[in-house]
Design a protein around this motif. Sequence first.
Motif, PDB file in Angstrom:
ATOM      1  N   MET A  24       0.849  -1.200   0.000  1.00  0.00           N
ATOM      2  CA  MET A  24       0.000   0.000   0.000  1.00  0.00           C
ATOM      3  C   MET A  24       0.886   1.253   0.000  1.00  0.00           C
ATOM      4  O   MET A  24       1.849   1.351   0.762  1.00  0.00           O
ATOM      5  N   LEU A  25       0.573   2.199  -0.838  1.00  0.00           N
ATOM      6  CA  LEU A  25       1.327   3.436  -0.940  1.00  0.00           C
ATOM      7  C   LEU A  25       0.979   4.350   0.228  1.00  0.00           C
ATOM      8  O   LEU A  25      -0.179   4.673   0.445  1.00  0.00           O
ATOM      9  N   LYS A  26       1.990   4.763   0.976  1.00  0.00           N
ATOM     10  CA  LYS A  26       1.751   5.583   2.154  1.00  0.00           C
ATOM     11  C   LYS A  26       2.173   7.032   1.916  1.00  0.00           C
ATOM     12  O   LYS A  26       3.129   7.303   1.202  1.00  0.00           O
ATOM     13  N   HIS A  27       1.444   7.916   2.570  1.00  0.00           N
ATOM     14  CA  HIS A  27       1.707   9.351   2.493  1.00  0.00           C
ATOM     15  C   HIS A  27       3.151   9.659   2.889  1.00  0.00           C
ATOM     16  O   HIS A  27       3.869  10.395   2.199  1.00  0.00           O
ATOM     17  N   ALA A  28       3.602   9.091   3.986  1.00  0.00           N
ATOM     18  CA  ALA A  28       4.958   9.359   4.482  1.00  0.00           C
ATOM     19  C   ALA A  28       6.018   8.865   3.504  1.00  0.00           C
ATOM     20  O   ALA A  28       7.087   9.487   3.362  1.00  0.00           O
ATOM     21  N   ASP A  29       5.743   7.743   2.813  1.00  0.00           N
ATOM     22  CA  ASP A  29       6.718   7.194   1.863  1.00  0.00           C
ATOM     23  C   ASP A  29       6.912   8.124   0.668  1.00  0.00           C
ATOM     24  O   ASP A  29       8.032   8.311   0.187  1.00  0.00           O
ATOM     25  N   ILE A  30       5.823   8.710   0.178  1.00  0.00           N
ATOM     26  CA  ILE A  30       5.912   9.619  -0.962  1.00  0.00           C
ATOM     27  C   ILE A  30       6.727  10.854  -0.600  1.00  0.00           C
ATOM     28  O   ILE A  30       7.620  11.281  -1.350  1.00  0.00           O
ATOM     29  N   TRP A  31       6.447  11.427   0.559  1.00  0.00           N
ATOM     30  CA  TRP A  31       7.191  12.629   0.956  1.00  0.00           C
ATOM     31  C   TRP A  31       8.644  12.312   1.281  1.00  0.00           C
ATOM     32  O   TRP A  31       9.534  13.127   1.014  1.00  0.00           O
ATOM     33  N   PHE A  83       7.065  21.949  -1.390  1.00  0.00           N
ATOM     34  CA  PHE A  83       7.388  20.710  -0.686  1.00  0.00           C
ATOM     35  C   PHE A  83       7.725  20.939   0.790  1.00  0.00           C
ATOM     36  O   PHE A  83       8.238  20.036   1.450  1.00  0.00           O
ATOM     37  N   ASN A  84       7.457  22.133   1.296  1.00  0.00           N
ATOM     38  CA  ASN A  84       7.726  22.400   2.709  1.00  0.00           C
ATOM     39  C   ASN A  84       6.920  21.454   3.596  1.00  0.00           C
ATOM     40  O   ASN A  84       5.793  21.067   3.262  1.00  0.00           O
ATOM     41  N   LYS A  85       7.481  21.127   4.745  1.00  0.00           N
ATOM     42  CA  LYS A  85       6.797  20.186   5.645  1.00  0.00           C
ATOM     43  C   LYS A  85       5.462  20.735   6.125  1.00  0.00           C
ATOM     44  O   LYS A  85       4.535  19.968   6.413  1.00  0.00           O
ATOM     45  N   SER A  86       5.355  22.062   6.192  1.00  0.00           N
ATOM     46  CA  SER A  86       4.096  22.658   6.624  1.00  0.00           C
ATOM     47  C   SER A  86       2.984  22.448   5.604  1.00  0.00           C
ATOM     48  O   SER A  86       1.804  22.603   5.931  1.00  0.00           O
ATOM     49  N   LYS A  87       3.371  22.120   4.358  1.00  0.00           N
ATOM     50  CA  LYS A  87       2.383  21.913   3.296  1.00  0.00           C
ATOM     51  C   LYS A  87       1.934  20.451   3.183  1.00  0.00           C
ATOM     52  O   LYS A  87       1.090  20.130   2.349  1.00  0.00           O
ATOM     53  N   ARG A  88       2.505  19.596   4.007  1.00  0.00           N
ATOM     54  CA  ARG A  88       2.236  18.160   3.852  1.00  0.00           C
ATOM     55  C   ARG A  88       1.009  17.690   4.619  1.00  0.00           C
ATOM     56  O   ARG A  88       0.548  16.565   4.441  1.00  0.00           O
ATOM     57  N   LEU A  89       0.502  18.559   5.464  1.00  0.00           N
ATOM     58  CA  LEU A  89      -0.740  18.286   6.185  1.00  0.00           C
ATOM     59  C   LEU A  89      -1.608  19.531   6.113  1.00  0.00           C
ATOM     60  O   LEU A  89      -1.110  20.652   6.089  1.00  0.00           O
ATOM     61  N   THR A  90      -2.921  19.341   6.075  1.00  0.00           N
ATOM     62  CA  THR A  90      -3.823  20.483   6.128  1.00  0.00           C
ATOM     63  C   THR A  90      -3.909  20.980   7.562  1.00  0.00           C
ATOM     64  O   THR A  90      -3.392  20.357   8.493  1.00  0.00           O
ATOM     65  N   LYS A 129      -5.135  16.555   7.980  1.00  0.00           N
ATOM     66  CA  LYS A 129      -5.315  15.553   6.936  1.00  0.00           C
ATOM     67  C   LYS A 129      -4.108  15.541   5.994  1.00  0.00           C
ATOM     68  O   LYS A 129      -3.480  16.569   5.765  1.00  0.00           O
ATOM     69  N   ALA A 130      -3.822  14.371   5.472  1.00  0.00           N
ATOM     70  CA  ALA A 130      -2.660  14.213   4.593  1.00  0.00           C
ATOM     71  C   ALA A 130      -2.862  14.972   3.288  1.00  0.00           C
ATOM     72  O   ALA A 130      -3.922  14.899   2.673  1.00  0.00           O
ATOM     73  N   ARG A 131      -1.838  15.721   2.903  1.00  0.00           N
ATOM     74  CA  ARG A 131      -1.835  16.407   1.609  1.00  0.00           C
ATOM     75  C   ARG A 131      -0.725  15.787   0.768  1.00  0.00           C
ATOM     76  O   ARG A 131       0.429  15.775   1.174  1.00  0.00           O
ATOM     77  N   TRP A 132      -1.077  15.297  -0.414  1.00  0.00           N
ATOM     78  CA  TRP A 132      -0.131  14.575  -1.268  1.00  0.00           C
ATOM     79  C   TRP A 132       0.445  15.508  -2.328  1.00  0.00           C
ATOM     80  O   TRP A 132      -0.243  16.409  -2.805  1.00  0.00           O
ATOM     81  N   PRO A 133       1.697  15.291  -2.724  1.00  0.00           N
ATOM     82  CA  PRO A 133       2.237  16.077  -3.847  1.00  0.00           C
ATOM     83  C   PRO A 133       1.490  15.703  -5.126  1.00  0.00           C
ATOM     84  O   PRO A 133       1.107  14.541  -5.312  1.00  0.00           O
ATOM     85  N   SER A 134       1.264  16.665  -5.988  1.00  0.00           N
ATOM     86  CA  SER A 134       0.534  16.390  -7.225  1.00  0.00           C
ATOM     87  C   SER A 134       1.410  15.616  -8.205  1.00  0.00           C
ATOM     88  O   SER A 134       2.644  15.676  -8.151  1.00  0.00           O
ATOM     89  N   THR A 135       0.750  14.888  -9.097  1.00  0.00           N
ATOM     90  CA  THR A 135       1.504  14.160 -10.127  1.00  0.00           C
ATOM     91  C   THR A 135       2.254  15.132 -11.024  1.00  0.00           C
ATOM     92  O   THR A 135       3.350  14.835 -11.507  1.00  0.00           O
ATOM     93  N   GLU A 136       1.688  16.338 -11.232  1.00  0.00           N
ATOM     94  CA  GLU A 136       2.355  17.340 -12.053  1.00  0.00           C
ATOM     95  C   GLU A 136       3.652  17.811 -11.406  1.00  0.00           C
ATOM     96  O   GLU A 136       4.676  17.944 -12.075  1.00  0.00           O
ATOM     97  N   SER A 137       3.623  18.039 -10.092  1.00  0.00           N
ATOM     98  CA  SER A 137       4.840  18.493  -9.407  1.00  0.00           C
ATOM     99  C   SER A 137       5.912  17.408  -9.410  1.00  0.00           C
ATOM    100  O   SER A 137       7.098  17.703  -9.578  1.00  0.00           O
ATOM    101  N   ILE A 138       5.500  16.157  -9.244  1.00  0.00           N
ATOM    102  CA  ILE A 138       6.471  15.051  -9.299  1.00  0.00           C
ATOM    103  C   ILE A 138       7.078  14.962 -10.691  1.00  0.00           C
ATOM    104  O   ILE A 138       8.299  14.799 -10.845  1.00  0.00           O
ATOM    105  N   ALA A 139       6.248  15.088 -11.709  1.00  0.00           N
ATOM    106  CA  ALA A 139       6.749  15.031 -13.089  1.00  0.00           C
ATOM    107  C   ALA A 139       7.752  16.149 -13.343  1.00  0.00           C
ATOM    108  O   ALA A 139       8.779  15.950 -14.007  1.00  0.00           O
TER     109      ALA A 139
END
Length: 210
Positions: free
Chosen positions: A1-8, A36-43, A47-57
């Motif tokens: 399972m893909l986890k929020h913490a693993d992506i960040w 990608f600041n740590k303050s942006k990773r949670l609302t 709640k978990a905030r994920w990086p967008s696929t566009e930003s990863i690309a």
Amino acid sequence: MLKHADIWRAVDRLAKEYGLSASGLARKAGLDPTTFNKSKRLTREGKARWPSTESIAKVLDATKSDLSDFVAFVHGEAPRTAFRNVPLIGLAQAGSHGFFDDAGYPTGGSWDEIPFPDIPDSNAYALEITGASMEPVYRDGDLVLVSPEASIRRGDRVVVKTTEGEVMAKQLRRRSARKIELQSLNPEYEDRFFEMEEIVWIHRIIWASQ
């Protein structure tokens, strides 16, 4: 399972791999530095905030990384990237005789070498920035990777050698069959204009350590 913490964690490891902070990685990719600041990773509600696929690309493109590299970071593995030694000299030396052949490829035995993830251009080389003429884009001590084979478009950052032996890093503003316009990276320096017959070669900067 893909986890929020693993992506960040993968984002942070990708940044570290290229000697960047999370904000430096975002800036390199043309994103807001706080993306990608740590303050942006949670609302605010936690709640978990994920990086967008566009930003990863965009960060993968900016670092010339493959999706497989990022997936390896997600799983806590080292990316299986092939390395090779790339020729390296200082930008101030680049205008001297003996470092490039007539086609603009690195030649001679006076180059140093640095290990770098392999890229398709076997003639790629690195330049170490010296002085303040490239600030604020490139600072003293930064390394830029240059590809003679990469296609060049308006807006690209390039290294140019003139018939007078001058080598400079600029941004390509405009190029026609007869003339070329180069924008200085440091606003305190003048833009440069040349006839194409005054240009020996022009190569694209494809990566920079910042």
